[in-house]
Design an enzyme around this catalytic site. Structure first.
Site, PDB file in Angstrom:
ATOM      1  N   ALA A  12       5.952 105.561 -20.762  1.00  0.00           N
ATOM      2  CA  ALA A  12       4.669 105.945 -20.176  1.00  0.00           C
ATOM      3  C   ALA A  12       3.533 105.527 -21.095  1.00  0.00           C
ATOM      4  CB  ALA A  12       4.616 107.456 -19.953  1.00  0.00           C
ATOM      5  N   ARG A  29     -16.608 116.183 -16.913  1.00  0.00           N
ATOM      6  CA  ARG A  29     -17.061 115.143 -17.830  1.00  0.00           C
ATOM      7  C   ARG A  29     -16.199 115.182 -19.084  1.00  0.00           C
ATOM      8  NH1 ARG A  29     -19.829 112.044 -14.346  1.00  0.00           N
ATOM      9  NH2 ARG A  29     -21.265 113.322 -13.109  1.00  0.00           N
ATOM     10  N   ILE A  42      10.556 105.087 -27.285  1.00  0.00           N
ATOM     11  CA  ILE A  42       9.407 104.412 -27.892  1.00  0.00           C
ATOM     12  C   ILE A  42       8.862 105.255 -29.046  1.00  0.00           C
ATOM     13  CG2 ILE A  42       6.988 103.817 -27.487  1.00  0.00           C
ATOM     14  CD1 ILE A  42       7.864 102.585 -24.843  1.00  0.00           C
ATOM     15  N   ASN A  43       8.775 106.561 -28.845  1.00  0.00           N
ATOM     16  CA  ASN A  43       8.325 107.430 -29.938  1.00  0.00           C
ATOM     17  C   ASN A  43       9.286 107.371 -31.127  1.00  0.00           C
ATOM     18  OD1 ASN A  43       6.052 108.284 -28.570  1.00  0.00           O
ATOM     19  ND2 ASN A  43       7.017 110.126 -27.760  1.00  0.00           N
ATOM     20  N   LYS A 184      21.311 115.519 -29.099  1.00  0.00           N
ATOM     21  CA  LYS A 184      20.405 116.477 -29.739  1.00  0.00           C
ATOM     22  C   LYS A 184      19.701 117.331 -28.690  1.00  0.00           C
ATOM     23  CE  LYS A 184      16.253 116.249 -30.549  1.00  0.00           C
ATOM     24  NZ  LYS A 184      15.919 117.612 -30.034  1.00  0.00           N
ATOM     25  N   GLU A 189      18.560 124.026 -23.629  1.00  0.00           N
ATOM     26  CA  GLU A 189      19.392 123.066 -22.900  1.00  0.00           C
ATOM     27  C   GLU A 189      20.874 123.353 -23.103  1.00  0.00           C
ATOM     28  OE1 GLU A 189      16.043 119.506 -23.206  1.00  0.00           O
ATOM     29  OE2 GLU A 189      17.673 119.633 -24.679  1.00  0.00           O
ATOM     30  N   LEU A 224      16.499 124.328 -32.964  1.00  0.00           N
ATOM     31  CA  LEU A 224      16.297 125.762 -32.773  1.00  0.00           C
ATOM     32  C   LEU A 224      14.836 126.166 -32.952  1.00  0.00           C
ATOM     33  CD1 LEU A 224      19.387 126.923 -34.870  1.00  0.00           C
ATOM     34  CD2 LEU A 224      19.251 126.738 -32.383  1.00  0.00           C
ATOM     35  N   ASP A 256      11.309 113.900 -31.021  1.00  0.00           N
ATOM     36  CA  ASP A 256      11.542 112.463 -31.201  1.00  0.00           C
ATOM     37  C   ASP A 256      11.573 112.103 -32.685  1.00  0.00           C
ATOM     38  OD1 ASP A 256      11.528 112.054 -28.423  1.00  0.00           O
ATOM     39  OD2 ASP A 256       9.354 111.835 -28.398  1.00  0.00           O
TER      40      ASP A 256
END
Length: 318
Positions: A12, A29, A42-43, A184, A189, A224, A256
């Site tokens: 992205a 604005r 990418i990171n 990882k 998760e 963690l 990352d």
């Protein structure tokens, strides 16, 4: 040739701006936009480059957003091997509300990848001569079968590379049985994968060993948050406390950065304990810098040295 290859299947172009107050139906604005290349792999590649690692980022690229992202990476010196696609690279839009300190993040789904485009991405990986590690990180684009991780595991076995995976949801669940080298996940998760709450150290270590037994990976590293990280592997169980750092940045990119630190250490032949220390140090360093900078090398090296000098990793027998 690069020791580490990163694969980002749904990159992205990250656009960040600020406004005093976010209000519905009003024209808001905003300040100047900050553009950064984004997506898990990418990171990871950006952090590896910042740390002096030998890595190349492979990703699909299409449309004006993809062209901008590619140019930003080239300008920063990150080695890349983009694969052109018919669909336009997605954009992610973040608005910082200066009046309250709140952040609003809008993430688009991204384009579908054709089988030909996917095949060219896999071919780009094979074109890299003997990488030590392949890091597949981030979300999947719409319509892509999560079985892609099984294909990546087969490819890595063929080319002799260690497969490191950092993903979530159905994509992570699909990694069961593929025998990656390392995954990882976050503690949340892992709770989703094992179907129970993991409130204490023993339950967390048991869940990590369960994932290994179910064939997710040889090594499981569970992040963690403020409690640090847990690493489990065959005959090894390591826990490392979080490193205290001064405020200065945010949590964006910390995961990352942790993956980059872990992988860099492993590619250089470090032990699992040393790799965990480097991963936690890199993740902590990301908390000290603005999101667009990810990490500073001197911060990571200083935190790693402090962790190595102290009693930072606790080892138990599983």
């Amino acid at each position: 040739m690069p020791a580490i290859v990163t694969l980002t299947l749904n990159p992205a172009l990250d656009i960040t701006t600020e406004t005093e107050t976010v209000r519905p139906t009003h024209k808001l604005r905003c300040g100047p936009a900050v553009l950064e290349p984004g997506g898990g792999g990418i990171n990871v590649a950006r952090v590896l480059h910042a740390l002096g690692g030998d890595a190349v980022a492979i990703f699909p690229q299409g449309g004006p957003a993809g062209a901008t992202m590619e140019q930003l990476l080239r300008d920063s010196g990150v080695p890349i091997a983009p694969v052109s696609t018919a669909g336009a690279t997605r954009e992610s839009f973040t608005v910082d509300e200066t009046g309250t300190g709140k952040q609003f993040r809008f993430v688009l789904p991204g384009p579908e990848l054709s089988e030909d485009e996917l095949a060219r991405l896999l071919a780009a990986i094979e074109a890299v001569a003997a990488p030590a590690c392949l890091v597949a990180s981030g979300s999947l684009p719409p319509g892509l079968d999560p079985a892609i991780f099984g294909r990546l595991a087969t490819l890595c076995k063929r080319i002799g590379a260690r497969l490191v995976i950092d993903t979530s949801g159905p994509a992570l669940a699909a990694c069961e049985g593929i025998q990656a080298y390392l995954i990882k996940p976050s503690i949340r998760e892992v709770e989703e994968l094992v179907g129970r709450d993991l409130r204490d150290d023993g339950a967390q270590a048991e869940a990590a060993r369960e994932l290994i037994a179910r064939g997710f990976a040889e090594v499981v590293v569970i992040s963690l948050g403020e409690r640090g990280a847990l690493l489990a592997g065959k005959g090894i169980d390591l826990r490392m406390a979080a490193l205290p750092v001064p405020p200065g940045g945010g949590a964006v990119g910390a995961g990352d950065s942790m993956v980059a630190g872990l992988t860099l250490a492993l590619a250089r032949g470090a032990s699992l304990e040393e790799a965990l220390r480097m991963g936690v140090a890199a993740g902590a360093a990301a908390l000290m810098t603005p999101a667009e900078e990810l990490v500073r090398r001197d911060d990571v090296e200083r935190l790693y040295a402090a962790a190595s000098a102290g009693t930072a990793a606790e080892q138990n027998s599983p």
